[in-house]
Design a protein around this motif. Structure first.
Motif, PDB file in Angstrom:
ATOM      1  N   THR A  77       0.783  -1.134   0.008  1.00  0.00           N
ATOM      2  CA  THR A  77      -0.149  -0.061   0.103  1.00  0.00           C
ATOM      3  C   THR A  77       0.810   1.131  -0.002  1.00  0.00           C
ATOM      4  OG1 THR A  77      -1.695  -1.146   1.235  1.00  0.00           O
ATOM      5  CG2 THR A  77      -1.561   1.119   1.216  1.00  0.00           C
ATOM      6  N   ALA A  80       2.493   1.676  -3.449  1.00  0.00           N
ATOM      7  CA  ALA A  80       1.629   2.391  -4.299  1.00  0.00           C
ATOM      8  C   ALA A  80       1.387   3.795  -3.971  1.00  0.00           C
ATOM      9  CB  ALA A  80       0.207   1.467  -4.125  1.00  0.00           C
ATOM     10  N   GLU A  81       1.415   4.149  -2.827  1.00  0.00           N
ATOM     11  CA  GLU A  81       0.885   5.734  -2.693  1.00  0.00           C
ATOM     12  C   GLU A  81       2.071   6.513  -3.141  1.00  0.00           C
ATOM     13  OE1 GLU A  81       0.775   6.662   1.486  1.00  0.00           O
ATOM     14  OE2 GLU A  81      -0.963   5.273   1.816  1.00  0.00           O
ATOM     15  N   GLN A  84       1.693   6.562  -6.924  1.00  0.00           N
ATOM     16  CA  GLN A  84       0.754   7.531  -7.208  1.00  0.00           C
ATOM     17  C   GLN A  84       1.025   9.028  -7.366  1.00  0.00           C
ATOM     18  OE1 GLN A  84      -2.829   7.051  -5.055  1.00  0.00           O
ATOM     19  NE2 GLN A  84      -4.309   8.211  -6.180  1.00  0.00           N
ATOM     20  N   GLN A  85       2.009   9.185  -6.279  1.00  0.00           N
ATOM     21  CA  GLN A  85       2.454  10.780  -6.174  1.00  0.00           C
ATOM     22  C   GLN A  85       3.560  11.015  -7.301  1.00  0.00           C
ATOM     23  OE1 GLN A  85       3.658  11.755  -2.345  1.00  0.00           O
ATOM     24  NE2 GLN A  85       1.923  11.277  -1.417  1.00  0.00           N
ATOM     25  N   GLN A  86       3.759   9.938  -8.158  1.00  0.00           N
ATOM     26  CA  GLN A  86       4.684  10.206  -9.081  1.00  0.00           C
ATOM     27  C   GLN A  86       5.915  10.870  -8.568  1.00  0.00           C
ATOM     28  OE1 GLN A  86       2.416  12.438 -12.038  1.00  0.00           O
ATOM     29  NE2 GLN A  86       1.654  10.591 -12.937  1.00  0.00           N
ATOM     30  N   THR A 106       5.656  -0.491  -9.917  1.00  0.00           N
ATOM     31  CA  THR A 106       5.920   0.364 -10.969  1.00  0.00           C
ATOM     32  C   THR A 106       7.052  -0.249 -11.795  1.00  0.00           C
ATOM     33  OG1 THR A 106       6.928   2.457 -11.646  1.00  0.00           O
ATOM     34  CG2 THR A 106       7.639   1.781  -9.582  1.00  0.00           C
TER      35      THR A 106
END
Length: 325
Positions: A77, A80-81, A84-86, A106
């Motif tokens: 998790t 993934a955060e 998501q924040q790239q 990724t």
């Protein structure tokens, strides 16, 4: 433009400027199994490595921290955060599960790992010299040194016929690698290996009760990150039950553990910072060979040995990098 409109516009620009400036900085996503409280010195070494490449936190680079507080199930998790924040690069340190979670999250964001299993064997990279893909990092040789830990423990308790091994089953990729090394060492010495699991603090208590009941002569504690978050509990239980124990990290003898043998973690953290900085400057993970830890340290707590009634051989003391008296 009227004065009120001009002031309003100026205020709006000023309010958004810090966010714009921050957004222009590269961002490192930092993922770790444990907590900031147990890694203050290590973080300082990571920042030194970044500094070696010209990056200073909050000046020209931002670090987004994610801490799993010892819970392996949180790592996917948290990874993934960060994806998501790239973020610009992900640094996932001291965690095999974390490195695998980041790789699963990724295939494009560069990842710098630091972990103890063979990175080729568990599928993190294609090879040490040519990692391929988006990952590179530092191998801690933690699994590979487990057998040597076993040997050293038997030098202190040469009459042992059974050795307990405490590990964390929620870290399977690393636990399997380390277990194989210990099974090989146990067979070579003709000594029994008793395996005990713990992935919660309460299970550490249970494991000690079981290993005492089964009359283990000594104990080897896995270099797993979850167990490292509870050094005081583990060392106290070993002392209370008079169990000679060897550990992989110097944090244990520092709080009263008998001895440790493992990687010089300070250098590894700094090297991770250097790799993160080099990637921010444009180098590709695929072109950066996986670095293998070269400095291994032996720490012996003589005070604890005396309390346990053990005589540490002079030949072993002579090989120690640090002796606590």
């Amino acid at each position: 433009m009227r004065r009120r409109e001009f002031v309003t516009l100026l205020g709006s620009i000023a309010a958004t400027w810090p966010l714009t400036a921050r957004a222009q900085q590269p961002v490192i996503g930092f993922l770790h199994l444990t907590s900031p409280e147990t890694n203050r010195e290590n973080l300082a070494n990571f920042r030194l490595g970044l500094g070696d490449t010209g990056y200073i936190e909050n000046k020209n680079v931002t670090i987004e921290y994610r801490w799993a507080q010892g819970r392996n199930d949180q790592l996917p998790t948290l990874a993934a955060e960060l994806v998501q924040q790239q973020v610009s690069v992900i640094a996932v340190l001291e965690s095999t599960n974390g490195a695998l979670a980041a790789k699963a999250a990724t295939q494009t964001i560069p990842i710098v790992f630091m972990q103890g299993a063979d990175p080729v064997a568990i599928g993190l990279v294609d090879s040490l010299n040519r990692p391929g893909g988006n990952l590179t990092g530092i191998g801690l040789l933690a699994a590979e040194t487990a057998g040597k830990c076993f040997d050293l423990l038997l030098e202190v308790v040469p009459k042992a016929t059974s050795i307990a091994y405490l590990h964390n089953p929620t870290n399977p990729a690393f636990a399997e690698s380390e277990t194989r090394e210990l099974q090989t060492a146990a067979r070579a010495h003709g000594v029994g290996l008793l395996i005990f699991n713990a992935s919660r603090p309460s299970e550490i208590d249970t494991a000690f009760a079981d290993l005492v009941q089964q009359r283990a002569d000594a104990l080897q504690v896995s270099s797993d990150g979850f167990l490292l978050t509870h050094p005081d509990q583990i060392v106290a239980l070993a002392a209370r039950n008079a169990v000679p124990a060897i550990y992989a990290w110097p944090q244990y003898p520092a709080v009263g553990g008998l001895m440790s043998y493992g990687t010089n973690i300070r250098d590894a953290w700094r090297q991770a910072g250097i790799y993160a900085g080099r990637i921010l400057k444009g180098e590709r993970p695929a072109d950066l060979p996986v670095q293998q830890a070269t400095k291994i340290e032996l720490v012996i707590n003589l005070k604890t040995a005396k309390t346990l009634g053990l005589t540490v051989p002079l030949s072993l003391l002579g090989r120690a990098d640090k002796v606590i008296e």
